[in-house]
Every structure is written in C-alpha cells, then in structure tokens.
Design an enzyme around this catalytic site. Structure first.
Site, PDB file in Angstrom:
ATOM      1  N   LEU A 158      51.244  38.353  63.130  1.00 35.51           N
ATOM      2  CA  LEU A 158      51.782  39.307  63.373  1.00 35.51           C
ATOM      3  C   LEU A 158      53.816  39.219  63.237  1.00 35.51           C
ATOM      4  O   LEU A 158      54.045  39.262  64.730  1.00 35.51           O
ATOM      5  CB  LEU A 158      51.468  39.749  64.509  1.00 35.51           C
ATOM      6  CG  LEU A 158      51.949  41.159  65.309  1.00 35.51           C
ATOM      7  CD1 LEU A 158      51.168  42.677  64.406  1.00 35.51           C
ATOM      8  CD2 LEU A 158      52.167  41.521  67.143  1.00 35.51           C
ATOM      9  N   ILE A 161      55.937  41.454  58.166  1.00 31.17           N
ATOM     10  CA  ILE A 161      54.341  42.166  57.962  1.00 31.17           C
ATOM     11  C   ILE A 161      54.032  42.962  58.478  1.00 31.17           C
ATOM     12  O   ILE A 161      53.518  44.008  58.827  1.00 31.17           O
ATOM     13  CB  ILE A 161      53.867  41.311  56.642  1.00 31.17           C
ATOM     14  CG1 ILE A 161      55.182  41.385  55.314  1.00 31.17           C
ATOM     15  CG2 ILE A 161      52.687  42.211  55.364  1.00 31.17           C
ATOM     16  CD1 ILE A 161      54.064  40.375  53.981  1.00 31.17           C
ATOM     17  N   ARG A 238      47.465  35.940  50.986  1.00 36.11           N
ATOM     18  CA  ARG A 238      46.944  35.011  50.176  1.00 36.11           C
ATOM     19  C   ARG A 238      45.155  35.048  49.903  1.00 36.11           C
ATOM     20  O   ARG A 238      44.453  35.208  51.649  1.00 36.11           O
ATOM     21  CB  ARG A 238      47.287  33.497  50.480  1.00 36.11           C
ATOM     22  CG  ARG A 238      49.010  33.558  50.525  1.00 36.11           C
ATOM     23  CD  ARG A 238      49.268  33.474  48.851  1.00 36.11           C
ATOM     24  NE  ARG A 238      50.939  33.240  48.589  1.00 36.11           N
ATOM     25  CZ  ARG A 238      51.504  34.240  48.729  1.00 36.11           C
ATOM     26  NH1 ARG A 238      50.790  35.401  48.642  1.00 36.11           N
ATOM     27  NH2 ARG A 238      52.884  33.765  48.280  1.00 36.11           N
ATOM     28  N   GLU A 267      43.637  33.895  41.473  1.00 37.67           N
ATOM     29  CA  GLU A 267      44.510  34.990  39.953  1.00 37.67           C
ATOM     30  C   GLU A 267      45.179  34.030  39.221  1.00 37.67           C
ATOM     31  O   GLU A 267      45.249  33.210  38.832  1.00 37.67           O
ATOM     32  CB  GLU A 267      45.488  35.483  41.424  1.00 37.67           C
ATOM     33  CG  GLU A 267      45.566  35.950  42.356  1.00 37.67           C
ATOM     34  CD  GLU A 267      46.307  35.484  43.089  1.00 37.67           C
ATOM     35  OE1 GLU A 267      47.377  35.943  42.934  1.00 37.67           O
ATOM     36  OE2 GLU A 267      45.914  36.929  43.743  1.00 37.67           O
ATOM     37  N   HIS A 285      47.477  41.633  42.990  1.00 32.64           N
ATOM     38  CA  HIS A 285      49.121  40.825  43.938  1.00 32.64           C
ATOM     39  C   HIS A 285      49.945  41.914  43.374  1.00 32.64           C
ATOM     40  O   HIS A 285      50.724  41.448  43.256  1.00 32.64           O
ATOM     41  CB  HIS A 285      49.211  39.561  43.244  1.00 32.64           C
ATOM     42  CG  HIS A 285      49.597  38.858  43.894  1.00 32.64           C
ATOM     43  ND1 HIS A 285      49.359  37.402  43.984  1.00 32.64           N
ATOM     44  CD2 HIS A 285      50.640  39.044  45.284  1.00 32.64           C
ATOM     45  CE1 HIS A 285      50.176  36.847  45.472  1.00 32.64           C
ATOM     46  NE2 HIS A 285      50.444  37.653  45.503  1.00 32.64           N
TER      47      HIS A 285
END
Length: 321
Positions: A158, A161, A238, A267, A285
């Site tokens: 928290l 974002i 992530r 990724e 992403h």
C-alpha cells in the site's frame, strides 16, 4: 548552474523520448550498454572520468563493475520505481545518490490495474474475440462475466500505487484490505500481517509492491490455494513477486479463477501455456506506458539533475541504508 557536467544516458535504443529535454539542459552522452567493456569502447576515457550523473532507463543493469569505471559518478537517476537492477550496496559504499520515478507513474499504473481486473472479471478480451470471430452471430451465447462491485480486494503493497488503486476501487463498493511491511495508521483499510491471511480473506489480490529478496515469490502456491478457485490475481508490480511456474499450474488446473498480468519473471518471455487461457489477460509491461507518464518521468529526471548540480535536495531520493 556553475558548471556543465557530463550526464550519461543509459537506455535501450528505442527509449529516446527524453533525449531532447535532457540535451537542452545538460551535455549528454548516450549508451545502450550494461557492461563496462562496450561502455568504455563507446565513450572516451576523458568523458568517462567526467561523468557525474547517469540517467538509467529501461531497467538496464548497473553493477559494481560498471560503476568502477565511472570514478566521478555522484548521482544515479532511475526512471523506474523499482530499483532491483541497481547495485545499491555499491552505490551506498561509493556515496552515489540514487533517485527513482517516485509517483510519476502512479496514476497510470493504478488505472491499468483496475482495467486488468475489470477485463478479467467481465471477460472483455474474450468478448471482443467472440464478436470479431463471428461466434456471436453463430451461437448467440457467451459465458457470463463476474461483477466487480462489492468484491473483497487485497492489495499487496500500500504505497503510492497501491493507495491510488484503493481509491479507484472504493466507488465500486469494493472492500479494501492490504498487506504491507508495516501497518499504516492513517488509512481506513483492514491490515493483514501476512500474505496468506490476505489471500484467504479476499476475492482478488493486487500486487504492486517492490521486488526484493524478501518479496520474491511472495505469492506462491500456498497463497494461491488460500485465494481459492474463484480468486483473481492482478500483477502490476514485478514478475518475480509470483512463483510463475506455480501460477501457470494453478491457472491450468483451476486452483484460482483468473489473472491479469502486466509483468513476468523473464521478460519479454511469457509462459506459452498462458496464451490459450481465456481467464487470463496479458499486457507487455505497459501499465505506465502513456504520454503523460513519460512526460512526468522526463520532467522528474531533469528536476533531480538540476537539484543535484545546484546542491538542492533531490526530489525523489532512494534510501540506501
């Protein structure tokens, strides 16, 4: 400014959106390299010894070896919120200040998280395909979606974002709770002291915390089993926050109900098993990828550089201790 120090811009070849603004304010050198040998080959010895600041883009790795070839470096400006690609211990040892993206992306990442959640619950990508493929005209039936209103949503992390996501979900009547490194006294949401209890008491968990040694694979199979067969996972943090192999198994076997994923462990690699699942929504992403966010981070990077070279407090410093 009393001097014009070199600023090294370390970025992928396509990440040129900041070049013009930076070059208006500083003499810049640009490199796409992440290791010392090609980096040193791309710039002169005089230039490398004169670089006092680096702007790091695209999560390109910065390790102790690379830093050792930049003897005058004093500031590292990261354009990401996450800084797991930086050798922070070496920066701390060298006295190199580090900044990150702060809240530059928070609005857009929060928007994307809510968009992914609605897309999974209401099956929007599947519905789009159903219409485009002509199936609607052939059969007329489409699997029912699930309402968002009133859902119990647990937020893992928290921070900026996470708080923005919570505020967006409140008008839907969602019941918000969270897990974080410590309980926050100033928020009205219920706090859970561990991820297992967060998952067991929610319909959805949204991941938006930093990736550290402590949070890697914080969502494992046990957490997914606690979330249950109707549970949904949204990840805009992530990829390494989730045990991806177990996530695939849990989605395929129906251990959880669905997922919305903007990030992945390796990724741009994505597990091929996910491509055939219509209860999964995938994104490259791109949660922060809007013109507004790119402008925000460009202005923030220049602001941090100007502050540093004017001996003013940095705008978005990272604690290294």
């Amino acid at each position: 400014m009393s001097e014009s120090p070199f600023v090294l811009v370390q970025r992928p070849p396509t990440f040129d959106f900041m070049d013009e603004l930076l070059s208006r304010n500083f003499p810049i050198l640009t490199t796409h390299h992440t290791s010392s040998i090609p980096l040193l080959n791309s710039i002169s010895p005089h230039a490398s010894s004169s670089i006092r600041a680096v702007v790091n883009m695209g999560m390109l790795k910065i390790d102790a070896d690379l830093l050792s070839h930049l003897p005058s470096l004093q500031l590292l400006v990261c354009t990401s919120v996450g800084i797991e690609h930086i050798d922070l211990a070496e920066c701390n040892r060298r006295g190199i200040a580090v900044t990150n993206a702060g809240e530059a992306f928070s609005d857009d990442v929060a928007d994307c998280a809510v968009g992914l959640l609605i897309s999974v619950l209401r099956r929007i990508p599947s519905a789009d395909h159903y219409v485009r493929s002509g199936e609607w005209a052939k059969s007329g039936d489409f699997q029912l979606g699930i309402k968002l209103s009133g859902k119990r949503v647990g937020i893992l992390g928290l921070g900026s974002i996470g708080s923005f996501i919570a505020k967006r979900l409140e008008p839907f009547g969602c019941i918000i709770s969270y897990y974080s490194t410590s309980q926050k006294q100033s928020v009205p949401y219920r706090y859970y002291p561990d991820v297992l209890s967060l998952a067991a008491n929610n319909d959805v968990i949204i991941l938006c915390c930093a990736l550290t040694d402590q949070t890697r694979h914080i969502v494992n199979r046990e957490v997914m089993e606690s979330l249950g067969k109707k549970g949904v996972i949204i990840n805009v943090g992530r990829g390494g926050l989730i045990d991806e192999k177990e996530l695939v198994k849990c989605l395929v076997d129906g251990v959880i109900g669905g997922a919305g994923l903007d990030v992945f462990e390796k990724e741009p690699g994505v597990p091929v098993e996910l491509f055939g699942l219509d209860n999964v929504v995938l994104s490259p992403h791109a949660a922060m990828a809007t013109p507004g966010s790119l402008d925000n981070i460009a202005q923030l990077a220049v602001g941090n550089l100007k502050a540093f070279f004017s001996n003013q407090p940095l705008i978005s410093p990272v604690r290294l201790d």
